[in-house]
Design a protein around this motif. Structure first.
Motif, PDB file in Angstrom:
ATOM      1  N   CYS A 159      16.493  16.555  63.707  1.00  0.00           N
ATOM      2  CA  CYS A 159      16.432  15.119  63.396  1.00  0.00           C
ATOM      3  C   CYS A 159      15.051  14.499  63.592  1.00  0.00           C
ATOM      4  O   CYS A 159      14.757  13.894  64.621  1.00  0.00           O
ATOM      5  CB  CYS A 159      17.472  14.352  64.216  1.00  0.00           C
ATOM      6  SG  CYS A 159      19.155  14.901  63.865  1.00  0.00           S
ATOM      7  N   ASP A 186      18.268  18.190  59.604  1.00  0.00           N
ATOM      8  CA  ASP A 186      17.618  16.902  59.438  1.00  0.00           C
ATOM      9  C   ASP A 186      16.108  17.061  59.655  1.00  0.00           C
ATOM     10  O   ASP A 186      15.470  16.276  60.342  1.00  0.00           O
ATOM     11  CB  ASP A 186      18.221  15.813  60.327  1.00  0.00           C
ATOM     12  CG  ASP A 186      19.625  15.421  59.887  1.00  0.00           C
ATOM     13  OD1 ASP A 186      20.085  15.907  58.832  1.00  0.00           O
ATOM     14  OD2 ASP A 186      20.274  14.618  60.589  1.00  0.00           O
ATOM     15  N   TYR A 189      14.367  13.580  55.988  1.00  0.00           N
ATOM     16  CA  TYR A 189      15.384  12.568  55.698  1.00  0.00           C
ATOM     17  C   TYR A 189      15.179  12.109  54.268  1.00  0.00           C
ATOM     18  O   TYR A 189      14.050  11.801  53.862  1.00  0.00           O
ATOM     19  CB  TYR A 189      15.289  11.379  56.662  1.00  0.00           C
ATOM     20  CG  TYR A 189      16.018  11.645  57.959  1.00  0.00           C
ATOM     21  CD1 TYR A 189      15.517  12.581  58.861  1.00  0.00           C
ATOM     22  CD2 TYR A 189      17.212  11.000  58.256  1.00  0.00           C
ATOM     23  CE1 TYR A 189      16.192  12.861  60.036  1.00  0.00           C
ATOM     24  CE2 TYR A 189      17.890  11.276  59.433  1.00  0.00           C
ATOM     25  CZ  TYR A 189      17.379  12.205  60.314  1.00  0.00           C
ATOM     26  OH  TYR A 189      18.053  12.478  61.479  1.00  0.00           O
ATOM     27  N   HIS A 241      20.865  15.454  55.826  1.00  0.00           N
ATOM     28  CA  HIS A 241      19.770  14.648  55.248  1.00  0.00           C
ATOM     29  C   HIS A 241      18.802  15.451  54.386  1.00  0.00           C
ATOM     30  O   HIS A 241      17.996  14.850  53.671  1.00  0.00           O
ATOM     31  CB  HIS A 241      19.021  13.902  56.353  1.00  0.00           C
ATOM     32  CG  HIS A 241      19.814  12.759  56.917  1.00  0.00           C
ATOM     33  ND1 HIS A 241      20.056  11.605  56.209  1.00  0.00           N
ATOM     34  CD2 HIS A 241      20.471  12.623  58.085  1.00  0.00           C
ATOM     35  CE1 HIS A 241      20.797  10.783  56.930  1.00  0.00           C
ATOM     36  NE2 HIS A 241      21.076  11.373  58.078  1.00  0.00           N
ATOM     37  N   ASP A 399      21.962  16.694  65.524  1.00  0.00           N
ATOM     38  CA  ASP A 399      22.632  15.732  64.651  1.00  0.00           C
ATOM     39  C   ASP A 399      22.951  14.382  65.282  1.00  0.00           C
ATOM     40  O   ASP A 399      22.926  13.364  64.602  1.00  0.00           O
ATOM     41  CB  ASP A 399      23.929  16.345  64.076  1.00  0.00           C
ATOM     42  CG  ASP A 399      24.786  15.338  63.331  1.00  0.00           C
ATOM     43  OD1 ASP A 399      24.244  14.670  62.427  1.00  0.00           O
ATOM     44  OD2 ASP A 399      25.972  15.202  63.644  1.00  0.00           O
ATOM     45  N   HIS A 401      21.478  12.588  67.728  1.00  0.00           N
ATOM     46  CA  HIS A 401      20.367  11.760  68.212  1.00  0.00           C
ATOM     47  C   HIS A 401      20.541  11.398  69.680  1.00  0.00           C
ATOM     48  O   HIS A 401      20.100  10.337  70.129  1.00  0.00           O
ATOM     49  CB  HIS A 401      20.202  10.494  67.356  1.00  0.00           C
ATOM     50  CG  HIS A 401      20.064  10.791  65.896  1.00  0.00           C
ATOM     51  ND1 HIS A 401      19.909   9.825  64.940  1.00  0.00           N
ATOM     52  CD2 HIS A 401      20.056  11.975  65.219  1.00  0.00           C
ATOM     53  CE1 HIS A 401      19.814  10.385  63.741  1.00  0.00           C
ATOM     54  NE2 HIS A 401      19.909  11.695  63.892  1.00  0.00           N
ATOM     55  N   SER A 431      14.518  10.420  65.329  1.00  0.00           N
ATOM     56  CA  SER A 431      15.494   9.573  64.636  1.00  0.00           C
ATOM     57  C   SER A 431      16.202   8.608  65.581  1.00  0.00           C
ATOM     58  O   SER A 431      16.461   8.927  66.741  1.00  0.00           O
ATOM     59  CB  SER A 431      16.518  10.448  63.919  1.00  0.00           C
ATOM     60  OG  SER A 431      15.867  11.391  63.098  1.00  0.00           O
TER      61      SER A 431
HETATM   62 FE   LIG Z   1      19.813  13.189  62.145  1.00  0.00          FE
END
Ligand SMILES: [Fe+2]
Length: 504
Positions: A159, A186, A189, A241, A399, A401, A431
């Protein structure tokens, strides 16, 4: 990052041949710019080799003086890159070298499956295109299959929304010198969200191959991300993403053009391939692109990578037909875990395997996008884990965060249910985190979540040994500060033969 081509180069085989005699006939190029602006990477280490990656880039031509002029860009020719692998950073002891052809159909990316290396050691690698020399990367082969290296360190991350922060966490990861880096998705994004961005995508959501390429190129232009790639080999899986938020298999929320979505997904998968250190693709379309696999590191550990996006059925699909991994991958996972005899069996997936009640009080509420939306599939995964009799199953994810450490059970509501596996979920590199209130609720409602922390950004470092595994959650001082520092925020131990979270 300006989008791709075009074109100030002169084809010339002479430059390459002069540099490395014996490679005459190589179709190289003479550049008036640095074509290696996206850095280098390596991945998928085995005891004998590793995959090397780079991608050539080309500056945009100057805008025509007449804005109505029609500029027809000529296609770029194929280009041959020389690659070399050495035992030393000065490339005095080159042990492997060769030529790889980069073609426009794959955005002039290069993927080289190097073999013939020795197990469990560091190597240095670089590319040359004409007279242009890439940065040097460092990589490491896996220990031989029957050897216990005694100790192995890998970082895991997820992320990294580009606009919401800088990549100080990735810089710190590179500096801590892991043997391996596992990215859980991720990586890019497709969308902008949140406020107060520190930098900008500069373009809207990608839908075409060219737009996905440009998004990857933007992310990979970041020097800290390049440093992390150059520091160690990577294993990568994707989450949503990389294509579209919350897509599942062949559908995405709110997208009604099914064939259009499949074309978009294939474009996104191809762009992912073109930017990742994964084995060379045989060609053909990207309607399907396999990323799951099992990677071994001697007898100490193996890492099983899962893909919970590509084959997933919609969360609203009924009962028995609902699948998170798809039937084929589930069967493959069951077989692969049976073959896992390492001291530590790491299952790398996108999110939190453990249950997570999001609602305060006696009512319950679960995310439909995680394993909680696919409970039967989670049960089958635990069946496979138990059937395989793994010595020490460790689940890792991203995933959400937020950082989580959890004890995986068959029945999360039963406090005395045996712990089947230990789970660690890394927070985001950048993120946006969930609210403090949401995190407090999750922590209060889920006793098997032994640690739950939002509001911090960073990554995790796992150090596996014979007696225990240690997992450090490493947090940056401020994701919005490009010069941020990082420190270990919390450490955990998992004891050999005793699944469970021990705070250090
Ligand atoms: Fe994410």
């Amino acid at each position: 990052m300006p989008s791709l081509p075009r074109r100030r180069l002169l084809a010339s085989g002479l430059a390459a041949a002069a540099l490395w005699p014996g490679l005459a006939g190589v179709r190289a190029a003479r550049f008036t710019h640095d074509p290696f602006t996206l850095g280098v990477a390596s991945g998928c280490p085995t005891p004998e080799g590793v995959v090397l990656w780079t991608r050539l880039t080309f500056p945009e031509p100057p805008a025509p003086a007449n804005p109505f002029a029609v500029v027809q860009a000529a296609p770029l020719p194929p280009m041959d890159l020389l690659w070399e692998v050495a035992e030393d950073e000065g490339f005095g002891r080159v042990v492997r070298q060769g030529v790889v052809r980069a073609v426009e159909a794959f955005a002039h990316s290069a993927h080289v499956a190097v073999t013939g290396l020795r197990p469990d050691r560091w190597y240095f690698y670089r590319f040359r295109a004409g007279e242009a020399l890439s940065p040097t990367g460092r990589t490491r082969t896996a220990p031989a299959g029957d050897v216990d290296p005694g100790r192995f360190r890998f970082a895991f991350a997820a992320c990294q929304q580009y606009e919401q922060g800088y990549y100080a966490a990735l810089r710190d990861m590179a500096q801590r010198d892991p043997d391996l880096i596992v990215h859980l998705g991720d990586y890019i994004y497709e969308m902008s969200y949140g406020a107060g961005h520190v930098r900008s995508h500069g373009t809207g959501n990608p839908t075409t191959l060219r737009e996905y390429r440009d998004r990857y190129a933007l992310y990979k232009s970041d020097p800290d991300l390049q440093a992390a790639h150059a520091a160690a080999p990577w294993l990568v899986i994707w989450d949503d993403h990389e294509v579209i938020n919350n897509y599942h298999g062949e559908e995405a929320p709110g997208v009604t053009d099914g064939p259009g979505f499949l074309r978009q997904r294939a474009a996104a998968y191809q762009a992912c391939y073109e930017h990742m250190p994964v084995p060379p693709h045989a060609g053909g379309d990207f309607a399907r692109f396999r990323i799951h696999g099992q990677h071994r590191f001697g007898t100490l550990l193996d890492i099983t990578l899962l893909d919970s996006r590509q084959y997933r059925t919609p969360p609203q699909a009924g009962g028995a037909g609902r699948s998170y991994l798809g039937a084929e991958q589930e069967a493959w996972l069951d077989r692969s875990l049976q073959q896992s005899h390492a001291r530590w069996s790491v299952i790398a997936q996108q999110t939190l395997l453990s249950e997570r009640d999001l609602e305060a009080g006696s009512a319950t509420r679960y995310s439909g996008d995680t394993w909680d939306g696919y409970r039967a599939a989670r049960g089958r995964l635990l069946d496979s884990v138990q059937r395989a009799g793994l010595a020490n199953p460790l689940v890792i994810g991203g995933d959400l965060h937020a950082f989580y450490a959890a004890e995986v059970k068959r029945d999360f509501a039963a406090p005395d249910a045996p712990v089947l596996a230990t789970e660690f979920v890394t927070g985001s590199i950048t993120s946006n985190p969930p609210s403090a209130r949401a995190m407090a609720t999750v922590a209060a409602e889920n006793p098997h979540l032994k640690f739950a922390s939002g509001g911090q950004h960073g990554y995790a470092m796992a150090e596996l040994g014979r007696g225990q595994a240690q997992v450090d959650f490493i947090a940056v001082s401020d994701r919005r500060d490009p010069a941020a520092t990082a420190r270990v925020a919390q450490s955990f131990a998992v004891l050999n033969g005793r699944p469970g979270v021990n705070r250090l």
